[in-house]
Design a protein around this motif. Structure first.
Motif, PDB file in Angstrom:
ATOM      1  N   GLU A   1      27.035 -38.560 -13.646  1.00 36.43           N
ATOM      2  CA  GLU A   1      27.872 -38.022 -12.579  1.00 36.43           C
ATOM      3  C   GLU A   1      29.049 -38.935 -12.263  1.00 36.43           C
ATOM      4  O   GLU A   1      30.095 -38.463 -11.813  1.00 36.43           O
ATOM      5  N   TYR A   2      28.879 -40.242 -12.501  1.00 32.01           N
ATOM      6  CA  TYR A   2      29.997 -41.165 -12.249  1.00 32.01           C
ATOM      7  C   TYR A   2      31.219 -40.783 -13.075  1.00 32.01           C
ATOM      8  O   TYR A   2      32.359 -41.061 -12.677  1.00 32.01           O
ATOM      9  N   GLY A   3      31.019 -40.206 -14.211  1.00 25.62           N
ATOM     10  CA  GLY A   3      32.142 -39.846 -15.077  1.00 25.62           C
ATOM     11  C   GLY A   3      32.850 -38.574 -14.655  1.00 25.62           C
ATOM     12  O   GLY A   3      33.835 -38.179 -15.282  1.00 25.62           O
TER      13      GLY A   3
ATOM     14  N   LEU B   1      41.492 -58.294  -0.403  1.00 20.30           N
ATOM     15  CA  LEU B   1      40.709 -57.131   0.028  1.00 20.30           C
ATOM     16  C   LEU B   1      41.438 -55.869  -0.431  1.00 20.30           C
ATOM     17  O   LEU B   1      42.608 -55.657  -0.080  1.00 20.30           O
ATOM     18  N   VAL B   2      40.757 -55.041  -1.215  1.00 19.33           N
ATOM     19  CA  VAL B   2      41.417 -53.886  -1.840  1.00 19.33           C
ATOM     20  C   VAL B   2      40.527 -52.652  -1.757  1.00 19.33           C
ATOM     21  O   VAL B   2      39.333 -52.726  -1.462  1.00 19.33           O
ATOM     22  N   ASP B   3      41.136 -51.510  -2.033  1.00 17.05           N
ATOM     23  CA  ASP B   3      40.422 -50.248  -2.264  1.00 17.05           C
ATOM     24  C   ASP B   3      40.366 -50.017  -3.771  1.00 17.05           C
ATOM     25  O   ASP B   3      41.413 -50.002  -4.438  1.00 17.05           O
ATOM     26  N   PHE B   4      39.138 -49.852  -4.289  1.00 13.57           N
ATOM     27  CA  PHE B   4      38.976 -49.547  -5.712  1.00 13.57           C
ATOM     28  C   PHE B   4      38.911 -48.032  -5.885  1.00 13.57           C
ATOM     29  O   PHE B   4      38.155 -47.345  -5.184  1.00 13.57           O
ATOM     30  N   LEU B   5      39.664 -47.514  -6.821  1.00 12.17           N
ATOM     31  CA  LEU B   5      39.673 -46.085  -7.129  1.00 12.17           C
ATOM     32  C   LEU B   5      39.330 -45.910  -8.602  1.00 12.17           C
ATOM     33  O   LEU B   5      40.001 -46.478  -9.472  1.00 12.17           O
ATOM     34  N   ASN B   6      38.288 -45.143  -8.879  1.00  8.47           N
ATOM     35  CA  ASN B   6      37.989 -44.882 -10.292  1.00  8.47           C
ATOM     36  C   ASN B   6      38.063 -43.387 -10.562  1.00  8.47           C
ATOM     37  O   ASN B   6      37.509 -42.555  -9.837  1.00  8.47           O
ATOM     38  N   LEU B   7      38.818 -43.064 -11.613  1.00 14.14           N
ATOM     39  CA  LEU B   7      38.949 -41.679 -12.073  1.00 14.14           C
ATOM     40  C   LEU B   7      37.850 -41.440 -13.117  1.00 14.14           C
ATOM     41  O   LEU B   7      38.089 -41.516 -14.327  1.00 14.14           O
TER      42      LEU B   7
END
Length: 260
Positions: free
Chosen positions: A171-173, A191-197
């Motif tokens: 489901e992560y994909g 400090l960051v926001d991580f976004l993964n497509l």
């Protein structure tokens, strides 16, 4: 007639009377015997009839008892035949169950090594994959490793949990993921926001939205994004947080590795 003659006649008459009386007595004795014999015969016949009646009644009772026993025998025979069919069916069921048990034992011998291989493969996959939700994913793998050596959990439950872990990774994909964390840039924690497509690309943006980076799988490092992508990255982060309507946004995608 002379006196002698009369006396003679009287004597003769007396002799005749006595003779007749004697004759009657002789005849009466045989008749009495016959009557007695006849009475005895009747008495014996009556006794014999009572005996015959007694034996007849006993024979009738025995015949009734025999009929009852015969009926009971037929009933018991039918019941025994029924029980025999049940026993035969139970034996067949037990044999089928035993065959299943033997099959489970053989299956277990093949499944256990397979589960260890599946967990090991999952561990390697997480290590080589894009570094998103890293702590959660590694913790899930470690829990599975501990679970495999736990006797309190059934084999079926272990296998189910392994499949659940694989489904989560699958489901992560398919989704747009967002996570807040720290990123080491040039020795400095940001400090960051991580976004993964999914598994296509992994990006990071500083909370002030002034800087952005893209993860480079080949170098295992973070490359700075051109400022022109910052607005698009912000749009993607807002969409991942469901703070904006679904829309298209444009971000660079890491180049595919050449086939070995």
């Amino acid at each position: 007639m002379s006196k002698v003659s009369n006396r003679t006649k009287i004597a003769t008459a007396l002799v005749g009377a006595l003779a007749l009386a004697s004759s009657n007595l002789v005849v009466a004795d045989p008749l009495t015997d016959v009557q007695k014999a006849d009475g005895k015969i009747h008495a014996e016949a009556a006794a014999s009839q009572k005996t015959v009646d007694k034996y007849f009644d006993q024979a009738q009772d025995m015949l009734f008892e025999y009929s009852s026993v015969a009926d009971e025998r037929e009933s018991l025979k039918a019941y025994n035949d029924y029980l025999a069919s049940l026993v035969a069916d139970q034996e067949a069921t037990m044999k089928s169950i035993q065959d299943d048990i033997n099959g489970v034992d053989r299956l277990r011998q093949g499944v256990v090594p397979l589960m260890f291989k599946m967990v090991e493969a999952l561990d390697q996959f997480v290590a080589l994959d894009l570094p998103f939700n890293t702590e959660i994913r590694k913790e899930r793998v470690e829990n599975l490793k501990s679970l495999l050596n736990t006797a309190e959990v059934t084999l079926a439950e272990k296998y189910r949990l392994i499949l659940d872990a694989y489904n989560i990774e699958r489901e992560y994909g398919r989704f747009l993921g967002i996570e807040t964390g720290q990123l080491n840039i040039d020795g400095k924690e940001v400090l960051v926001d991580f976004l993964n497509l999914g598994r296509v690309g992994l990006y990071a943006q500083s909370l002030d939205q002034k800087s952005g980076w893209m993860y480079n799988e080949q170098t295992k490092s973070w490359d700075a994004l051109d400022a022109s992508y910052l607005r698009e990255l912000t749009k993607g982060i807002r969409m991942a947080r469901k703070q904006g309507a679904p829309d298209l946004f444009s971000l660079p995608i890491p180049a595919a590795e050449a086939a070995q």
